[in-house]
Design a protein around this motif. Structure first.
Motif, short mmCIF file in Angstrom:
data_model
loop_
_atom_site.label_atom_id
_atom_site.label_comp_id
_atom_site.label_asym_id
_atom_site.label_seq_id
_atom_site.Cartn_x
_atom_site.Cartn_y
_atom_site.Cartn_z
N ALA A 1 -16.43 -54.16 11.90
CA ALA A 1 -15.19 -53.61 11.33
C ALA A 1 -14.02 -53.60 12.31
O ALA A 1 -12.86 -53.57 11.88
N TYR A 2 -14.28 -53.63 13.61
CA TYR A 2 -13.19 -53.63 14.60
C TYR A 2 -12.55 -55.02 14.63
O TYR A 2 -12.58 -55.73 15.64
N SER A 3 -11.94 -55.41 13.56
CA SER A 3 -11.45 -56.77 13.41
C SER A 3 -10.35 -56.81 12.36
O SER A 3 -10.29 -55.94 11.49
N ASP A 4 -9.47 -57.83 12.45
CA ASP A 4 -8.45 -57.95 11.41
C ASP A 4 -8.86 -58.89 10.28
O ASP A 4 -8.14 -59.00 9.28
N MET B 1 -4.83 -50.36 17.09
CA MET B 1 -6.01 -51.13 17.48
C MET B 1 -6.02 -51.43 18.98
O MET B 1 -7.08 -51.48 19.60
N ASN B 2 -4.83 -51.62 19.56
CA ASN B 2 -4.75 -51.89 20.99
C ASN B 2 -5.21 -50.70 21.83
O ASN B 2 -5.52 -50.87 23.02
N ASP B 3 -5.24 -49.52 21.22
CA ASP B 3 -5.60 -48.30 21.96
C ASP B 3 -7.05 -47.90 21.72
O ASP B 3 -7.40 -46.72 21.71
N LEU C 1 -7.95 -46.46 13.49
CA LEU C 1 -7.15 -47.45 14.22
C LEU C 1 -6.49 -48.39 13.22
O LEU C 1 -7.17 -49.01 12.40
N ASN C 2 -5.17 -48.46 13.28
CA ASN C 2 -4.43 -49.36 12.43
C ASN C 2 -4.35 -50.73 13.08
O ASN C 2 -4.09 -50.84 14.29
N VAL C 3 -4.56 -51.77 12.29
CA VAL C 3 -4.53 -53.14 12.80
C VAL C 3 -3.08 -53.61 12.86
O VAL C 3 -2.38 -53.64 11.84
N THR C 4 -2.62 -53.95 14.06
CA THR C 4 -1.27 -54.42 14.24
C THR C 4 -1.21 -55.94 14.07
O THR C 4 -1.97 -56.65 14.74
N PRO C 5 -0.38 -56.44 13.17
CA PRO C 5 -0.31 -57.90 12.98
C PRO C 5 0.09 -58.62 14.26
O PRO C 5 0.85 -58.10 15.08
N VAL C 6 -0.44 -59.83 14.43
CA VAL C 6 -0.08 -60.65 15.57
C VAL C 6 1.36 -61.11 15.41
O VAL C 6 1.78 -61.55 14.34
#
Length: 455
Positions: A188-191, A427-429, A448-453
């Motif tokens: 789950a730790y994935s976009d 997510m970076n944190d 954790l919110n996934v930040t778009p690339v």
């Protein structure tokens, strides 16, 4: 060490009676602790990479997935945010018809029973810390290293399985663009995650992605625990009266992720008194708001004296994820026909530090020795039961969890279940999120919110 000291028992390799994998995890964690403390410049040498990762000098764009990869047991340094090669997503261990976890092959065809999820938010669970330390059995048994941790997902359907072959009308149907949430058995730790449809549901309109990601694992754990306790789904007589005479329930960690859902579901199912135990005064009001009839702050009050006062005849059910610190007393405070439901061992593991020093390993070993043993004859004579479970082993039992997910979704849409209190981070944190969870000061769920690339 002689060869006779090594033996195979219950499919586990033992050395002097100890699980070899646990010993290896201990060595790896102690090395991480030693290097972090005395030679931090050498930490990069403790970070294994995998061929699925994109070279560091590559252009990173939105077509490439990012995930948190753990390459070996250790400390926070193992939480590596990496970019994967184009066309690779993460998968749970029950998606082996795609490939071995944690990564799907490049540009693989999505199976008919799965969707490709563009993940927007995922939760952090205590199990994820155990995975990082190398102490989570299902992760070791079904995935190994590297592993992408995490269970809860919430996002948007990016692609659906090919329904022209092997179409099953009984499967939950999704369209590209649907907002969905649910569980994956790691990954789950994935976009981008490939997830079986049976493990997903559409997100109610009133929930954000972060709120949706807070529900699945903890709510399914709570409802299955109540199922084992005998309260769901067959406890209601025709007149609506609960069949059990003693309906008292005691819930440890009542303001936590699972505990907060246990309190609410217990209220829905007509249990009472609902006695919630919390670990600090800051969590008392939260437990009351959730619906506890009695709240005991074990940091300032006599837990078992007040528990006896709240239900003098004992408890029909005690929900305990603490482990060695409370299991014996929890069992002793069951009423005849009572059930102790065990789904974790938090007090066996360290709180307050994300790193496991040699001293912490010695403390954990001491706690294992002190774990209570339950005698089968005593269980029979006292008419009590001890039941334990871990949903991460339920790959072959998804039907029952699917039915329970339907019930949970109905309660959410009816307004009977409120979202656990959430703390949102980026997510970076991820390392900071693990540190906060390990501090023991968090309330509810960390998301954790996934930040778009950025292209």
């Amino acid at each position: 060490m002689t060869i006779t000291a090594v033996k195979k028992q219950n499919s586990k390799l033992l050395i002097f009676g100890q699980d070899v994998e646990i010993l290896l995890a201990a060595v790896a964690n102690i090395i991480s602790w030693f290097v972090t403390k005395f030679f931090p410049s050498l930490l990069p040498y403790l970070l294994p990479s995998s061929p699925e990762e994109e070279p560091l000098d590559a252009d990173h764009d939105s077509e490439r997935s990012r995930c948190v990869s753990i390459g070996r047991p250790g400390g926070l340094e193992q939480l590596r945010l990496v970019t994967l090669r184009k066309g690779i997503a993460t998968i749970g261990y029950n998606v082996r018809h795609v490939g071995p976890p944690p990564y799907a092959p490049q540009n693989c065809e999505i199976p008919v029973d799965c969707i490709l999820l563009q993940n927007k938010a995922f939760s952090v669970n205590y199990a994820d810390c155990c995975i990082r330390w190398g102490l989570y059995d299902s992760a070791k048994e079904f995935v190994g290293w590297p592993i992408v941790p995490g269970f809860d997902v919430a996002g948007v359907v990016e692609s659906v399985g090919n329904t022209s072959v092997g179409y099953d009308s009984k499967l939950q149907q999704f369209n590209i663009g649907d907002r969905v949430f649910g569980c994956t058995l790691f990954g789950a730790y994935s976009d981008r995650v490939i997830v079986p449809k049976i493990q997903l549901r559409k997100i109610p309109e009133n929930l954000s992605f972060a709120e949706a990601a807070a529900f699945p694992a903890v709510s399914l754990t709570a409802l299955y625990a109540l199922h084992l306790a005998g309260y769901f789904p067959s406890t209601q007589c025709a007149g609506g009266r609960n069949k059990f005479q003693n309906k008292a329930i005691l819930i440890h960690s009542a303001a936590g992720g699972v505990g907060s859902l246990l309190v609410q579901m217990s209220k829905i199912l007509g249990l009472g008194p609902i006695v919630g135990v919390v670990g600090s005064s800051s969590k008392v009001e939260e437990a009351k708001l959730l619906g506890c009839d009695v709240v005991i702050d074990k940091s300032t009050e006599n837990l078992w004296l007040l528990a006896e006062k709240a239900s003098p005849l004992g408890y029909s059910t005690i929900m305990d994820a603490n482990g060695v610190s409370t299991l014996k007393q929890s069992y002793d405070h069951l009423a005849p026909s009572g059930r102790l439901i065990v789904f974790g061992f938090h007090s066996n593991l360290p709180m307050g530090s994300a790193m496991l020093s040699p001293l912490e390993w010695m403390r954990m070993a001491k706690k294992v020795v002190k774990m209570p043993k339950f005698d089968a004859m005593d269980l029979t004579v006292s008419n009590k039961a001890v039941l334990g479970f871990n949903l991460s082993f339920f790959a072959e039992e998804m039907d029952i969890l699917s039915d329970q997910f339907d019930q949970i979704l109905q309660w959410i849409m009816e307004g009977k279940l409120r979202c656990p209190r959430i703390v949102e981070m980026d997510m970076n944190d991820v390392a900071e999120a693990h540190t906060l969870l390990q501090s023991g000061k968090s309330i509810g769920k960390i998301i954790l919110n996934v930040t778009p690339v950025q292209e």
